[in-house]
Design an enzyme around this catalytic site. Sequence first.
Site, PDB file in Angstrom:
ATOM      1  N   SER A 171      -9.712 -43.956 116.773  1.00  0.00           N
ATOM      2  CA  SER A 171      -9.667 -45.406 116.922  1.00  0.00           C
ATOM      3  C   SER A 171      -8.645 -45.964 115.942  1.00  0.00           C
ATOM      4  CB  SER A 171     -11.040 -46.010 116.636  1.00  0.00           C
ATOM      5  OG  SER A 171     -11.226 -46.130 115.237  1.00  0.00           O
ATOM      6  N   LYS A 172      -8.447 -47.258 116.052  1.00  0.00           N
ATOM      7  CA  LYS A 172      -7.430 -47.914 115.216  1.00  0.00           C
ATOM      8  C   LYS A 172      -7.677 -47.692 113.724  1.00  0.00           C
ATOM      9  CE  LYS A 172      -5.899 -51.605 118.203  1.00  0.00           C
ATOM     10  NZ  LYS A 172      -6.296 -52.897 118.683  1.00  0.00           N
ATOM     11  N   ARG A 173      -8.952 -47.516 113.380  1.00  0.00           N
ATOM     12  CA  ARG A 173      -9.271 -47.331 111.961  1.00  0.00           C
ATOM     13  C   ARG A 173      -8.732 -46.004 111.414  1.00  0.00           C
ATOM     14  NH1 ARG A 173     -14.774 -47.445 112.534  1.00  0.00           N
ATOM     15  NH2 ARG A 173     -14.474 -48.567 114.481  1.00  0.00           N
ATOM     16  N   ASP A 174      -8.509 -45.046 112.310  1.00  0.00           N
ATOM     17  CA  ASP A 174      -8.069 -43.714 111.859  1.00  0.00           C
ATOM     18  C   ASP A 174      -6.566 -43.609 111.707  1.00  0.00           C
ATOM     19  OD1 ASP A 174     -10.767 -42.763 112.194  1.00  0.00           O
ATOM     20  OD2 ASP A 174     -10.356 -42.858 114.340  1.00  0.00           O
ATOM     21  N   GLY A 175      -5.848 -44.534 112.303  1.00  0.00           N
ATOM     22  CA  GLY A 175      -4.389 -44.462 112.279  1.00  0.00           C
ATOM     23  C   GLY A 175      -3.894 -45.336 113.411  1.00  0.00           C
TER      24      GLY A 175
END
Length: 467
Positions: free
Chosen positions: A239-243
Amino acid sequence: MVVTRFAPSPTGYLHIGGLRTALFSYLWARRNGGKFVLRIEDTDQGRNSEAAAQAIVEAFEWIGLEHDGEILYQSQRGEVYGQYIQQLLDEGKAYRCYMSKEELDALREEQTARKERPRYDGRYRDFDGTPPEGVAPVIRIKAPQSGTITVRDGIKGEITFNVDDILDDFIIARSDGSPTYNFVVAVDDALMGINEVIRGDDHLSNTPKQMIVYEALGFEMPKFYHVPMIHNQSGKKLSKRDGATDVMAYKEMGYLPEALLNFLVRLGWSHGDQEIFSRDEMLQLFSPADINKSASIYNVEKLDWLNGHYIKNADNTLLAELLEHHDIFLLSHDKKEIILDEVKERAKTLKEMATLIKEILETPTQYDEKAVKKAFKADAVEVLNLFSARLAEKEGLHLPTDYHGVMEAVVAEKEIGFGKIGQPLRIALMGRLTGPGLDSIMAIIGREETLSRIEKAIAVITAELAQ
Ligand code: GLU
């Protein structure tokens, strides 16, 4: 001939996971001398398909994947879908269902109460009475009512679904006449001649429905490959939180297209333990049959490592061109080669390169306090002044080695260690103790700027120390 496709739903940008399946599809088509086509799946959303397509085309251009022919927009193909829906109605393979929302809700409640899977019960399947008034019908396809459906997947092998568990006579056109997702995907894939469908395995559950549409319309079934998802380090879907998930964000962060492609091709595919693949190698070696059965793990350190590798090996003129996007203009700089040779060894991204180049080219405005305390000792001013004097009298200073010679002469003359001059000089030139080779920095900025930075540093630092 192998014909593959990439069929993104418009989300406003090209998703990194989408680019990976696009890359796989592209490589496989090209390796076989086939075709790779692009279709925008823009029927459901009310979004601006032109802008979404534009974002995708832009990302494709940056990364250097060419697609064949015109881009197909599902939103422009209503008439085609209408014809095939009509065909199924005419052949008795689909029918109008007049069940109201209230009736459907009631049915669902009953089924749930009986602990059954909610599903349409087929009550209009063979209906030949008078339709109820005031209900705009949906159109449902006649799906098998029992038995199994087997997807023969090129990655996962045979996956057999129980019709009872997954199917009913599903809707292919809504009451306003608009066709539904699985129907249009199957129709388009068939009409576009797609014979190998490579897509994320989040679509696996759609495949039996699409197969029913293929069968009903007498289309030839393509070969399916469902690619396992990209996971984050904790095993969850990326998800966006990971990269970053937007491909163009990688351009902004300073990744080279080659590095990103190399990174993506290895997410789920391997060839022995080889890590570096040029585009030609990918084209020669890639086969969807070698895609891993399990999810792959996104690892930004690996991407950084690959990017560092491609930067280090890149031609300086190409780097100078790419750096313009990061506000560094070196193409006609007379020290272009020295700058880039020095910096490309030390940076993982173009952005890091740009920062480092700016730091070299701009006179420091501050001097790191800790560095000053540690390395700008009492004798620093004297050593620096001597160095400036020797530099000022020397002619023909061009190369890093020329500057190195002057440093060596001062070290010999004063009988001091190299650090005694190197550290204060570094503070004077860069404002801190880290950075590229001193002799390269001086060769890049030239004698006058070197002298002026030393003079400025001495003035500022001695004034600061006197306080
Ligand atoms: N439009 C779908 C998506 O963006 C892909 C459909 C497919 O590949 O069949 O997830």
